[in-house]
Design a protein around this motif. Structure first.
Motif, PDB file in Angstrom:
ATOM      1  N   ARG A 123      -2.975   5.608  -8.347  1.00  0.00           N
ATOM      2  CA  ARG A 123      -4.070   4.634  -8.220  1.00  0.00           C
ATOM      3  C   ARG A 123      -4.451   4.079  -9.603  1.00  0.00           C
ATOM      4  O   ARG A 123      -4.617   2.865  -9.773  1.00  0.00           O
ATOM      5  CB  ARG A 123      -5.281   5.290  -7.549  1.00  0.00           C
ATOM      6  N   ARG A 164      -2.116  -0.747  -3.885  1.00  0.00           N
ATOM      7  CA  ARG A 164      -3.181   0.252  -3.737  1.00  0.00           C
ATOM      8  C   ARG A 164      -2.546   1.631  -3.499  1.00  0.00           C
ATOM      9  O   ARG A 164      -1.550   1.740  -2.784  1.00  0.00           O
ATOM     10  CB  ARG A 164      -4.073  -0.095  -2.539  1.00  0.00           C
ATOM     11  N   SER A 165      -3.142   2.665  -4.062  1.00  0.00           N
ATOM     12  CA  SER A 165      -2.763   4.046  -3.751  1.00  0.00           C
ATOM     13  C   SER A 165      -3.928   4.697  -3.033  1.00  0.00           C
ATOM     14  O   SER A 165      -4.936   5.067  -3.636  1.00  0.00           O
ATOM     15  CB  SER A 165      -2.407   4.818  -5.025  1.00  0.00           C
ATOM     16  N   ILE A 166      -3.760   4.815  -1.720  1.00  0.00           N
ATOM     17  CA  ILE A 166      -4.800   5.345  -0.824  1.00  0.00           C
ATOM     18  C   ILE A 166      -4.457   6.811  -0.537  1.00  0.00           C
ATOM     19  O   ILE A 166      -3.276   7.167  -0.434  1.00  0.00           O
ATOM     20  CB  ILE A 166      -4.787   4.525   0.492  1.00  0.00           C
ATOM     21  N   ARG A 213      -8.575  -6.200   0.217  1.00  0.00           N
ATOM     22  CA  ARG A 213      -7.725  -5.600  -0.795  1.00  0.00           C
ATOM     23  C   ARG A 213      -8.435  -5.239  -2.101  1.00  0.00           C
ATOM     24  O   ARG A 213      -7.833  -4.575  -2.965  1.00  0.00           O
ATOM     25  CB  ARG A 213      -6.522  -6.510  -1.062  1.00  0.00           C
ATOM     26  N   HIS A 214      -9.696  -5.628  -2.256  1.00  0.00           N
ATOM     27  CA  HIS A 214     -10.394  -5.168  -3.462  1.00  0.00           C
ATOM     28  C   HIS A 214     -10.894  -3.728  -3.316  1.00  0.00           C
ATOM     29  O   HIS A 214     -11.423  -3.160  -4.268  1.00  0.00           O
ATOM     30  CB  HIS A 214     -11.573  -6.110  -3.788  1.00  0.00           C
ATOM     31  N   ASP A 218       0.829  -1.205   0.000  1.00  0.00           N
ATOM     32  CA  ASP A 218       0.000   0.000   0.000  1.00  0.00           C
ATOM     33  C   ASP A 218       0.864   1.257   0.000  1.00  0.00           C
ATOM     34  O   ASP A 218       1.875   1.329   0.709  1.00  0.00           O
ATOM     35  CB  ASP A 218      -0.882   0.052   1.264  1.00  0.00           C
ATOM     36  N   THR A 276      -9.968   0.286  -2.433  1.00  0.00           N
ATOM     37  CA  THR A 276      -8.968   1.341  -2.261  1.00  0.00           C
ATOM     38  C   THR A 276      -9.704   2.610  -1.842  1.00  0.00           C
ATOM     39  O   THR A 276     -10.558   3.100  -2.588  1.00  0.00           O
ATOM     40  CB  THR A 276      -8.207   1.594  -3.580  1.00  0.00           C
TER      41      THR A 276
END
Ligand SMILES: NC(=O)c1ccc[n+]([C@@H]2O[C@H](COP(=O)([O-])OP(=O)(O)OC[C@H]3O[C@@H](n4cnc5c(N)ncnc54)[C@H](OP(=O)(O)O)[C@@H]3O)[C@@H](O)[C@H]2O)c1
Length: 252
Positions: free
Chosen positions: A174, A183-185, A231-232, A137, A234
């Motif tokens: 993302r 993921r790009s949160i 993980r699906h 992440d 973001t």
């Protein structure tokens, strides 16, 4: 609930403020940390504190995000000492308030380069290590100032522009990383009170009334929530204090 125990987390701007609160909280959650910042003494003091409370001593890596050579050295140092990174928290960015006198070229360059150029190069440099994680992440700490049509308030125009660019950076990552495990949160805080884990204000911060200013704890809680989602998903989180954090002048 997804556990963070044993994960390797890199945090920029870790020596003080929100970065230190994130470091203390992620260490408490079981992460092994790489503390990055401009002030090695502050990083070592924080590493001592984390070692004494968790028994695990974080690594410290000096980085000035406004200096691309410093970023390159920091990426090299982390790559030499770690075979993977699970979590990168892009927290470090220079603050610049509005004022009546002109801003210097140095100030403008540092604001833009720490939030955007250095943050991007640091992230790009760590992508190979992130790609070796089973659950990688990237978390970017933006700002409500970086949202479209945000009021300028007391923020300087260069900082306002840097945070808008940083929001685009997180969103671009993302999209670039869609279809990969990464993921790009992004978390956009309002104005914050600087409270730290272990202080009495930290407990109080969990029960603030509506209309009260946000705190570091709100951001920490949002980051912990986002990185522990399945993980699906973001998340892009806006922490909205009333009026985006606009407060009346004293007595007003
Ligand atoms: N505090 C707020 O009200 C607020 C609101 C919205 C968003 N944010 C964002 O939250 C993040 C953390 O800020 P903060 O609340 O802790 O307060 P801050 O005073 O804005 O702290 C900035 C942090 O970034 C680091 N930094 C600044 N320039 C840097 C550079 N060139 N290279 C590496 N690190 C650099 C600082 O470390 P040094 O010790 O090296 O100076 C410090 O840890 C920032 O991205 C900020 O924009 C803060």
């Amino acid at each position: 609930m997804i556990e963070l125990q044993g994960r390797t987390a890199v945090i920029t701007g870790a020596g003080r403020g929100l970065g230190a609160a994130l470091a203390l909280s992620l260490a408490q959650a079981g992460c092994n940390l790489v503390l990055c910042g401009r002030n090695p003494a502050a990083l070592e003091t924080l590493a001592d504190r984390i070692a004494s409370t968790t028994g695990r001593r974080p690594a410290s890596v000096a980085v000035d995000l406004a200096d691309s050579e410093s970023v390159r050295r920091a990426v090299d140092a982390i790559t030499r000492s770690h075979n993977h990174v699970d979590l990168l928290v892009n927290n470090g960015a220079m603050w610049l308030e509005a004022r009546d006198t002109p801003h210097s070229a140095e100030e403008v360059l540092t604001v833009i380069n720490s939030a955007v150029t250095g943050t991007f190069l640091f992230t790009q440099g760590l992508l190979p290590l992130l790609r070796r994680s089973a659950h990688p992440d990237i978390v970017t700490i933006g700002s409500v100032s970086g949202l479209p049509n945000a009021p300028l308030q007391t923020v300087s125009v260069p900082f306002y522009a840097a945070k808008r660019a940083q929001a685009a950076l997180a969103d671009g990552l993302r999209q670039m990383l869609a279809g990969t495990p990464l993921r790009s949160i992004v978390v956009h805080p309002p104005y914050l009170d600087d409270v730290q884990p272990g202080e009495p204000e930290w407990a109080e911060a969990a029960e603030r009334a509506k209309g009260t200013r946000g705190t570091n704890r709100d951001v920490v809680d949002a980051v912990l929530f986002a990185v522990t989602r399945p993980r699906h998903i973001t998340l892009s989180i806006v922490l909205d204090a009333d009026d985006g954090g606009v407060f009346p002048a004293q007595g007003g």
